[in-house]
Motif scaffolding. Structure first.
Motif, PDB file in Angstrom:
ATOM      1  N   ASN A 154      -9.064 -31.991  76.248  1.00 32.47           N
ATOM      2  CA  ASN A 154      -8.078 -30.871  76.806  1.00 32.47           C
ATOM      3  C   ASN A 154      -8.598 -29.721  76.299  1.00 32.47           C
ATOM      4  O   ASN A 154      -7.581 -28.559  76.350  1.00 32.47           O
ATOM      5  CB  ASN A 154      -6.918 -31.193  76.523  1.00 32.47           C
ATOM      6  CG  ASN A 154      -6.195 -32.470  77.121  1.00 32.47           C
ATOM      7  OD1 ASN A 154      -6.589 -33.209  78.097  1.00 32.47           O
ATOM      8  ND2 ASN A 154      -5.588 -33.114  76.044  1.00 32.47           N
ATOM      9  N   LYS A 156      -9.762 -25.842  76.339  1.00 29.31           N
ATOM     10  CA  LYS A 156     -10.076 -24.575  77.454  1.00 29.31           C
ATOM     11  C   LYS A 156     -11.352 -23.910  77.119  1.00 29.31           C
ATOM     12  O   LYS A 156     -11.612 -23.455  75.951  1.00 29.31           O
ATOM     13  CB  LYS A 156      -8.603 -23.491  77.373  1.00 29.31           C
ATOM     14  CG  LYS A 156      -7.476 -24.228  77.496  1.00 29.31           C
ATOM     15  CD  LYS A 156      -6.196 -23.672  77.316  1.00 29.31           C
ATOM     16  CE  LYS A 156      -4.985 -24.380  77.963  1.00 29.31           C
ATOM     17  NZ  LYS A 156      -3.728 -23.529  77.718  1.00 29.31           N
ATOM     18  N   LYS A 188     -10.241 -27.561  80.857  1.00 34.63           N
ATOM     19  CA  LYS A 188      -9.880 -26.646  82.014  1.00 34.63           C
ATOM     20  C   LYS A 188     -10.579 -25.353  81.823  1.00 34.63           C
ATOM     21  O   LYS A 188     -10.631 -24.530  80.484  1.00 34.63           O
ATOM     22  CB  LYS A 188      -8.516 -26.125  81.751  1.00 34.63           C
ATOM     23  CG  LYS A 188      -7.804 -25.250  82.703  1.00 34.63           C
ATOM     24  CD  LYS A 188      -6.308 -25.228  82.349  1.00 34.63           C
ATOM     25  CE  LYS A 188      -5.703 -24.129  83.385  1.00 34.63           C
ATOM     26  NZ  LYS A 188      -4.271 -23.784  83.085  1.00 34.63           N
ATOM     27  N   VAL A 190     -10.662 -21.534  82.089  1.00 35.15           N
ATOM     28  CA  VAL A 190      -9.576 -20.484  82.018  1.00 35.15           C
ATOM     29  C   VAL A 190      -9.896 -18.946  82.221  1.00 35.15           C
ATOM     30  O   VAL A 190      -9.340 -18.128  82.292  1.00 35.15           O
ATOM     31  CB  VAL A 190      -8.696 -20.387  80.870  1.00 35.15           C
ATOM     32  CG1 VAL A 190      -7.837 -21.815  80.349  1.00 35.15           C
ATOM     33  CG2 VAL A 190      -9.474 -20.003  79.481  1.00 35.15           C
ATOM     34  N   TRP A 209     -10.185 -12.203  78.583  1.00 27.44           N
ATOM     35  CA  TRP A 209      -9.837 -13.495  78.410  1.00 27.44           C
ATOM     36  C   TRP A 209      -9.190 -13.705  76.912  1.00 27.44           C
ATOM     37  O   TRP A 209      -8.208 -14.635  77.129  1.00 27.44           O
ATOM     38  CB  TRP A 209     -11.102 -14.486  78.333  1.00 27.44           C
ATOM     39  CG  TRP A 209     -11.562 -14.512  79.713  1.00 27.44           C
ATOM     40  CD1 TRP A 209     -11.217 -14.413  81.139  1.00 27.44           C
ATOM     41  CD2 TRP A 209     -13.048 -14.428  79.923  1.00 27.44           C
ATOM     42  NE1 TRP A 209     -12.108 -14.462  82.183  1.00 27.44           N
ATOM     43  CE2 TRP A 209     -13.462 -14.512  81.296  1.00 27.44           C
ATOM     44  CE3 TRP A 209     -14.273 -14.843  79.246  1.00 27.44           C
ATOM     45  CZ2 TRP A 209     -14.727 -14.850  82.071  1.00 27.44           C
ATOM     46  CZ3 TRP A 209     -15.267 -15.017  79.846  1.00 27.44           C
ATOM     47  CH2 TRP A 209     -15.628 -15.004  81.247  1.00 27.44           C
ATOM     48  N   ASN A 213      -5.035 -15.458  77.237  1.00 27.50           N
ATOM     49  CA  ASN A 213      -5.098 -16.822  76.932  1.00 27.50           C
ATOM     50  C   ASN A 213      -4.900 -16.714  75.546  1.00 27.50           C
ATOM     51  O   ASN A 213      -5.599 -16.388  74.587  1.00 27.50           O
ATOM     52  CB  ASN A 213      -6.454 -17.509  77.356  1.00 27.50           C
ATOM     53  CG  ASN A 213      -6.865 -17.305  78.881  1.00 27.50           C
ATOM     54  OD1 ASN A 213      -6.270 -18.207  79.457  1.00 27.50           O
ATOM     55  ND2 ASN A 213      -7.436 -16.481  79.163  1.00 27.50           N
ATOM     56  N   GLN A 215      -5.351 -19.636  74.009  1.00 27.93           N
ATOM     57  CA  GLN A 215      -6.341 -20.697  73.418  1.00 27.93           C
ATOM     58  C   GLN A 215      -7.681 -20.721  74.150  1.00 27.93           C
ATOM     59  O   GLN A 215      -7.545 -20.710  75.392  1.00 27.93           O
ATOM     60  CB  GLN A 215      -5.741 -22.184  73.708  1.00 27.93           C
ATOM     61  CG  GLN A 215      -6.694 -23.213  73.107  1.00 27.93           C
ATOM     62  CD  GLN A 215      -6.106 -24.822  73.401  1.00 27.93           C
ATOM     63  OE1 GLN A 215      -4.888 -24.742  74.039  1.00 27.93           O
ATOM     64  NE2 GLN A 215      -6.975 -25.525  73.597  1.00 27.93           N
ATOM     65  N   ILE A 216      -8.623 -20.321  73.454  1.00 24.65           N
ATOM     66  CA  ILE A 216     -10.241 -20.537  74.029  1.00 24.65           C
ATOM     67  C   ILE A 216     -10.771 -21.435  73.111  1.00 24.65           C
ATOM     68  O   ILE A 216     -11.058 -20.910  71.918  1.00 24.65           O
ATOM     69  CB  ILE A 216     -10.827 -19.347  74.329  1.00 24.65           C
ATOM     70  CG1 ILE A 216     -10.018 -18.239  75.397  1.00 24.65           C
ATOM     71  CG2 ILE A 216     -12.198 -19.413  74.454  1.00 24.65           C
ATOM     72  CD1 ILE A 216     -10.602 -16.876  75.665  1.00 24.65           C
ATOM     73  N   ASP A 217     -11.382 -22.539  73.565  1.00 30.57           N
ATOM     74  CA  ASP A 217     -12.080 -23.320  72.523  1.00 30.57           C
ATOM     75  C   ASP A 217     -13.634 -23.450  72.699  1.00 30.57           C
ATOM     76  O   ASP A 217     -14.231 -23.698  71.648  1.00 30.57           O
ATOM     77  CB  ASP A 217     -11.581 -24.904  73.054  1.00 30.57           C
ATOM     78  CG  ASP A 217     -10.169 -24.782  72.525  1.00 30.57           C
ATOM     79  OD1 ASP A 217      -9.897 -24.823  71.482  1.00 30.57           O
ATOM     80  OD2 ASP A 217      -9.685 -25.500  73.536  1.00 30.57           O
TER      81      ASP A 217
END
Length: 322
Positions: A154, A156, A188, A190, A209, A213, A215-217
């Motif tokens: 999951n 992002k 996903k 983003v 970004w 957002n 969360q950015i992984d």
């Protein structure tokens, strides 16, 4: 894998212009005029390739090499092509900025009877030209296959693309789609933007970004320069200490980022090897030792923390790092 990369880099250093010969075939006293039209020397990889070609050209004392900067501008690249035709160069090496935009001008080169080599990237479907390149799909795929195993469930992600119409950008993005996004449907996107291989543009997108957002992984970038720009935005921010980041090129900067643990992997697009193959082919064309069109690729090994020391050593041997 590490042994294979070490041997690849060693072969590059031996053949890639770090030990100069006294020159190739004797072509008489008259200098042959070759022009290299770079896509944009403000791009770290394009600059690396241009500098490597300058160095490699020194092995051929009968060749006079001129290097011109297209400044990532199609009109400028096309103007340089037309000027090179007018100035009757003996051979043109072209790094296209946009294949579609440059195609009519490449045909002008062919019509003028001047041999041409396309490099990084070639233009698909264009006949009558030589090319020296790498497989851009595989460059993206080696990273994407690794990411498919590493990226948390999951996650992002944000995606940075090269110029529209650039074959390398398109093929690398296709590889990420087929080798990663189609298989990791939990992931996903983003944010996704074109940053034109440019670090500053990538920084601007990443700043947007980060603000938009929570969360950015993962950063997925079609080249190292854009990846480095995005990483600069979150440098020192503990929120992103586990951020994964993938690029392409194997630049000196990317090698250091991988060594520091800030970048996850890159695909080594060896500018030293590209320069060697370009100038070897130029020499063969100018001395009449090639009868058919030549289209050749270099390898694109994956670089991670496990083998990055070999890449750093190569850059140091070439003078790109101290």
């Amino acid at each position: 894998m590490k042994k294979r990369l070490t041997l690849l880099i060693l072969a590059t250093l031996l053949a890639g212009g770090l030990v100069f010969a006294n020159g190739k075939a004797d072509s008489g006293s008259e200098k042959k005029r070759v022009v290299y039209i770079a896509r944009a020397q403000g791009d770290s990889f394009a600059a690396w390739l241009a500098n490597s070609i300058k160095t490699e050209a020194k092995k051929y004392p009968y060749i006079k090499l001129d290097v011109m900067d297209g400044e990532a501008n199609d009109a400028k690249v096309n103007m340089l092509i037309e000027n090179s035709i007018t100035n009757k160069y003996d051979l043109i090496i072209l790094q296209p900025n946009n294949g579609e935009a440059q195609t009519p001008y490449v045909y002008k080169i062919i019509t003028a009877g001047i041999p041409v080599i396309l490099t990084n990237p070639r233009i698909l479907g264009l006949s009558g030209v030589n090319s020296v390149d790498a497989d851009p799909y595989e460059q993206g795929a080696v990273n994407a296959r690794l990411a498919a195993k590493q990226v948390p469930k999951n996650a992002k992600v944000v995606v940075l693309n090269g110029p529209a119409g650039n074959m390398h950008s398109t093929a690398r993005r296709k590889a990420w789609q087929q080798e990663f996004f189609d298989k990791r449907t939990d992931v996903k996107i983003v944010g996704e933007q074109i940053a034109n291989w440019n670090k500053d543009e990538a920084m601007n997108h990443m700043e947007d970004w980060v603000q938009a957002n929570d969360q950015i992984d993962v950063i997925i970038s079609m080249n190292d320069n854009m990846c480095a720009g995005a990483l600069e935005v979150v440098k020192g921010n503990t929120k992103y200490k586990n951020l994964l980041a993938y690029g392409v090129d194997g630049t000196a900067e990317a090698a250091l980022l991988i060594k520091e643990g800030r970048m996850t992997s890159t695909s080594f697009q060896n500018a030293y090897a590209l320069a060697t193959k370009n100038m070897e082919l130029a020499d063969k064309i100018l001395t009449g030792n090639v009868k058919n069109l030549v289209n050749t690729d270099i390898d694109c090994p994956l670089i991670t923390k496990d083998n990055v020391d070999d890449l750093i050593a190569a850059h140091k041997a070439a003078g790109s790092l101290k």
